[in-house]
Design a protein around this motif. Structure first.
Motif, PDB file in Angstrom:
ATOM      1  N   PRO A   1      -1.051 -11.081 -22.497  1.00  0.00           N
ATOM      2  CA  PRO A   1      -0.003 -11.475 -21.563  1.00  0.00           C
ATOM      3  C   PRO A   1       1.400 -11.249 -22.126  1.00  0.00           C
ATOM      4  O   PRO A   1       2.367 -11.078 -21.375  1.00  0.00           O
ATOM      5  N   ASP A   2       1.507 -11.195 -23.475  1.00  0.00           N
ATOM      6  CA  ASP A   2       2.809 -10.988 -24.094  1.00  0.00           C
ATOM      7  C   ASP A   2       3.254  -9.530 -24.044  1.00  0.00           C
ATOM      8  O   ASP A   2       4.340  -9.195 -24.489  1.00  0.00           O
ATOM      9  N   ARG A   3       2.382  -8.664 -23.522  1.00  0.00           N
ATOM     10  CA  ARG A   3       2.733  -7.230 -23.479  1.00  0.00           C
ATOM     11  C   ARG A   3       2.767  -6.765 -22.035  1.00  0.00           C
ATOM     12  O   ARG A   3       1.765  -6.279 -21.516  1.00  0.00           O
ATOM     13  N   PRO A   4       3.870  -6.874 -21.369  1.00  0.00           N
ATOM     14  CA  PRO A   4       3.918  -6.458 -19.964  1.00  0.00           C
ATOM     15  C   PRO A   4       3.647  -4.959 -19.840  1.00  0.00           C
ATOM     16  O   PRO A   4       4.026  -4.185 -20.715  1.00  0.00           O
ATOM     17  N   TYR A   5       2.971  -4.586 -18.779  1.00  0.00           N
ATOM     18  CA  TYR A   5       2.735  -3.162 -18.534  1.00  0.00           C
ATOM     19  C   TYR A   5       4.025  -2.531 -18.055  1.00  0.00           C
ATOM     20  O   TYR A   5       4.728  -3.087 -17.226  1.00  0.00           O
ATOM     21  N   THR A   6       4.339  -1.379 -18.618  1.00  0.00           N
ATOM     22  CA  THR A   6       5.601  -0.713 -18.261  1.00  0.00           C
ATOM     23  C   THR A   6       5.361   0.774 -18.049  1.00  0.00           C
ATOM     24  O   THR A   6       4.268   1.280 -18.301  1.00  0.00           O
ATOM     25  N   GLY A   7       6.380   1.459 -17.641  1.00  0.00           N
ATOM     26  CA  GLY A   7       6.341   2.917 -17.526  1.00  0.00           C
ATOM     27  C   GLY A   7       5.304   3.360 -16.521  1.00  0.00           C
ATOM     28  O   GLY A   7       5.304   2.924 -15.366  1.00  0.00           O
ATOM     29  N   ALA A   8       4.391   4.202 -17.008  1.00  0.00           N
ATOM     30  CA  ALA A   8       3.403   4.798 -16.109  1.00  0.00           C
ATOM     31  C   ALA A   8       2.400   3.765 -15.584  1.00  0.00           C
ATOM     32  O   ALA A   8       1.736   3.992 -14.581  1.00  0.00           O
ATOM     33  N   ILE A   9       2.277   2.635 -16.264  1.00  0.00           N
ATOM     34  CA  ILE A   9       1.235   1.672 -15.902  1.00  0.00           C
ATOM     35  C   ILE A   9       1.755   0.696 -14.853  1.00  0.00           C
ATOM     36  O   ILE A   9       2.634  -0.117 -15.113  1.00  0.00           O
ATOM     37  N   GLN A  10       1.196   0.796 -13.655  1.00  0.00           N
ATOM     38  CA  GLN A  10       1.634  -0.065 -12.562  1.00  0.00           C
ATOM     39  C   GLN A  10       0.763  -1.314 -12.481  1.00  0.00           C
ATOM     40  O   GLN A  10       1.196  -2.328 -11.968  1.00  0.00           O
ATOM     41  N   LEU A  11      -0.467  -1.232 -12.974  1.00  0.00           N
ATOM     42  CA  LEU A  11      -1.364  -2.395 -12.969  1.00  0.00           C
ATOM     43  C   LEU A  11      -2.377  -2.213 -14.087  1.00  0.00           C
ATOM     44  O   LEU A  11      -2.931  -1.121 -14.250  1.00  0.00           O
ATOM     45  N   GLY A  12      -2.612  -3.292 -14.873  1.00  0.00           N
ATOM     46  CA  GLY A  12      -3.529  -3.195 -16.006  1.00  0.00           C
ATOM     47  C   GLY A  12      -4.779  -4.027 -15.820  1.00  0.00           C
ATOM     48  O   GLY A  12      -5.328  -4.100 -14.718  1.00  0.00           O
ATOM     49  N   VAL A  13      -5.247  -4.663 -16.909  1.00  0.00           N
ATOM     50  CA  VAL A  13      -6.486  -5.444 -16.884  1.00  0.00           C
ATOM     51  C   VAL A  13      -6.408  -6.550 -15.838  1.00  0.00           C
ATOM     52  O   VAL A  13      -5.382  -7.210 -15.706  1.00  0.00           O
ATOM     53  N   GLY A  14      -7.490  -6.759 -15.099  1.00  0.00           N
ATOM     54  CA  GLY A  14      -7.574  -7.925 -14.225  1.00  0.00           C
ATOM     55  C   GLY A  14      -7.994  -7.650 -12.805  1.00  0.00           C
ATOM     56  O   GLY A  14      -8.529  -8.518 -12.136  1.00  0.00           O
ATOM     57  N   ASP A  15      -7.754  -6.454 -12.310  1.00  0.00           N
ATOM     58  CA  ASP A  15      -8.183  -6.161 -10.939  1.00  0.00           C
ATOM     59  C   ASP A  15      -9.339  -5.155 -11.003  1.00  0.00           C
ATOM     60  O   ASP A  15      -9.852  -4.850 -12.073  1.00  0.00           O
ATOM     61  N   ASP A  16      -9.747  -4.663  -9.857  1.00  0.00           N
ATOM     62  CA  ASP A  16     -10.873  -3.730  -9.847  1.00  0.00           C
ATOM     63  C   ASP A  16     -10.504  -2.387 -10.457  1.00  0.00           C
ATOM     64  O   ASP A  16     -11.355  -1.713 -11.037  1.00  0.00           O
ATOM     65  N   CYS A  17      -9.271  -2.008 -10.299  1.00  0.00           N
ATOM     66  CA  CYS A  17      -8.788  -0.755 -10.883  1.00  0.00           C
ATOM     67  C   CYS A  17      -7.452  -1.009 -11.579  1.00  0.00           C
ATOM     68  O   CYS A  17      -6.710  -1.898 -11.178  1.00  0.00           O
ATOM     69  N   ALA A  18      -7.159  -0.220 -12.568  1.00  0.00           N
ATOM     70  CA  ALA A  18      -5.792  -0.138 -13.086  1.00  0.00           C
ATOM     71  C   ALA A  18      -5.084   0.941 -12.251  1.00  0.00           C
ATOM     72  O   ALA A  18      -5.742   1.782 -11.637  1.00  0.00           O
ATOM     73  N   LEU A  19      -3.773   0.913 -12.242  1.00  0.00           N
ATOM     74  CA  LEU A  19      -3.018   1.920 -11.495  1.00  0.00           C
ATOM     75  C   LEU A  19      -2.052   2.631 -12.442  1.00  0.00           C
ATOM     76  O   LEU A  19      -1.285   1.986 -13.154  1.00  0.00           O
ATOM     77  N   LEU A  20      -2.145   3.952 -12.468  1.00  0.00           N
ATOM     78  CA  LEU A  20      -1.269   4.778 -13.314  1.00  0.00           C
ATOM     79  C   LEU A  20      -0.426   5.676 -12.428  1.00  0.00           C
ATOM     80  O   LEU A  20      -0.933   6.239 -11.464  1.00  0.00           O
ATOM     81  N   GLN A  21       0.829   5.823 -12.773  1.00  0.00           N
ATOM     82  CA  GLN A  21       1.730   6.689 -12.013  1.00  0.00           C
ATOM     83  C   GLN A  21       2.270   7.745 -12.971  1.00  0.00           C
ATOM     84  O   GLN A  21       3.067   7.426 -13.865  1.00  0.00           O
ATOM     85  N   ALA A  22       1.803   8.978 -12.800  1.00  0.00           N
ATOM     86  CA  ALA A  22       2.334  10.048 -13.651  1.00  0.00           C
ATOM     87  C   ALA A  22       3.804  10.275 -13.300  1.00  0.00           C
ATOM     88  O   ALA A  22       4.165  10.292 -12.136  1.00  0.00           O
TER      89      ALA A  22
END
Ligand code: ADP
Ligand code: MG
Length: 330
Positions: A16-37
């Protein structure tokens, strides 16, 4: 597992101390992660699996195992000249050993943080110990052309280079299997190469636009060079006198044949093997300086298919000793 699957994921693989940034729109916790090139880039994707008993000893230090599991994947991105973005982790575990998990996660995240590469998801199941990482990186696309380094771009006349040192991982493996005696200090050095390889990410990035072809050495120089030669439809000439010094363990008592066999067929080195036009010689050296990674020219690419090993005088070295089986793979 005593520690529930979701508690295990939350405790060891969520940060939780490492927010997802940049290309990563969604990380661990849902059915999919979301990446934006990012605009003008494409994704580079690779998977590598490590299986207990096949790729590592059951009693290996879990911290080094966490390092290596990610290192071998970062090495694939390096070979393509891709910048690391994120990875997923599929874990099969015989049980929820918390000391093991803590150490594994420490080794994994130390390397992940060093490369600013975030864990964005995965899967966790009970079973024989097995670690599969899929890694995502990005490569620029310039005027419709991918800048990724591929195996297929080598051309006759290109110089052939390797990074770092070769053969020491295999030396450690043979010592750990009791097939070779090494002094404790030598074993420690060789073992670090086997258990904690350094992925050459910075070198891969610096070689974009310089190298014509590249791959990372996982199965041994001779076999892996074969992949470049086949993909590029060409051959190569290697000077064996340039190979022996590549073994980091220089003060270990080894005859020349053993030394060459370790360098040529060792495996598990995770160094880059690459070709570059001779006109890029200085640019290769500049890239190596920029990446603070040593590189050695070992030979060159030729139009004639097959591999020719030659001595310092250009005489063929073949048909005997350690190269009998690797004479050529035309
Ligand atoms: P699903 O059943 O939808 O596949 P899971 O219950 O397996 O999802 O996983 C829940 C969440 O935890 C997902 O976001 C998944 O990516 C993540 N996850 C599962 N195992 C790991 C792991 N070893 N490391 C990181 N994330 C994980
Ligand atoms: Mg789901």
């Amino acid at each position: 597992m005593a520690l529930g699957e979701f508690d295990l994921i939350r405790r060891y693989f969520t940060r939780p101390d490492r927010p997802y940034t940049g290309a990563i729109q969604l990380g661990v916790g849902d059915d999919c992660a979301l990446l934006q090139a990012a605009p003008g880039t494409q994704l580079a994707i690779s998977s590598d699996m490590l299986v207990e008993g096949r790729h590592f000893f059951p009693d290996v230090d879990p911290q080094t195992l966490g390092h290596k599991a990610l290192a071998v994947n970062l090495s694939d991105l390096a070979a393509c000249g891709a910048r690391p973005l994120a990875f997923t982790l599929a874990l099969s575990l015989p049980g929820a050993d918390e000391a093991w998990l803590g150490a594994f996660a420490r080794g994994l995240f130390a390397l992940a943080d060093a490369h600013d590469c975030q864990l964005i998801g995965g899967d966790t199941t009970r079973g024989p110990l097995n670690i599969c990482i899929t890694i995502f990186g990005e490569v620029p696309v310039v005027q419709g052309r991918s800048q990724a380094l591929l195996r297929s771009g080598a051309r006759a006349g290109d110089e052939l280079w390797v990074s770092g040192t070769l053969g020491d991982a295999r030396l450690a493996l043979e010592a750990l299997q009791g097939r070779r005696q090494l002094a404790p200090a030598a074993l420690q050095l060789a073992r670090a190469r086997l258990e904690q390889p350094t992925p050459r990410v910075a070198l891969g990035l610096a070689l974009r636009g310089v190298a014509s072809a590249a791959l990372d050495l996982s199965d041994g120089l001779l076999g892996d060079l074969g992949h470049i030669l086949r993909a590029s439809a060409c051959g190569a000439r290697i000077e064996t006198s340039l190979l022996a010094p590549l073994l980091a363990a220089q003060d270990v008592a080894l005859n020349m044949e053993d030394r060459l066999a370790l360098v040529l067929a060792g495996g598990d080195d995770y160094e880059l093997l690459f070709a570059a036009p001779a006109a890029q010689h200085q640019a290769v050296l500049a890239a190596a300086r920029l990446a603070a990674t040593p590189v050695t020219r070992i030979g060159h690419i030729e139009a004639e298919p097959g591999l020719r090993l030659v001595d310092a005088q250009g005489r063929p070295v073949s048909g005997s000793g350690p190269y009998a089986s690797f004479d050529h793979f035309a």
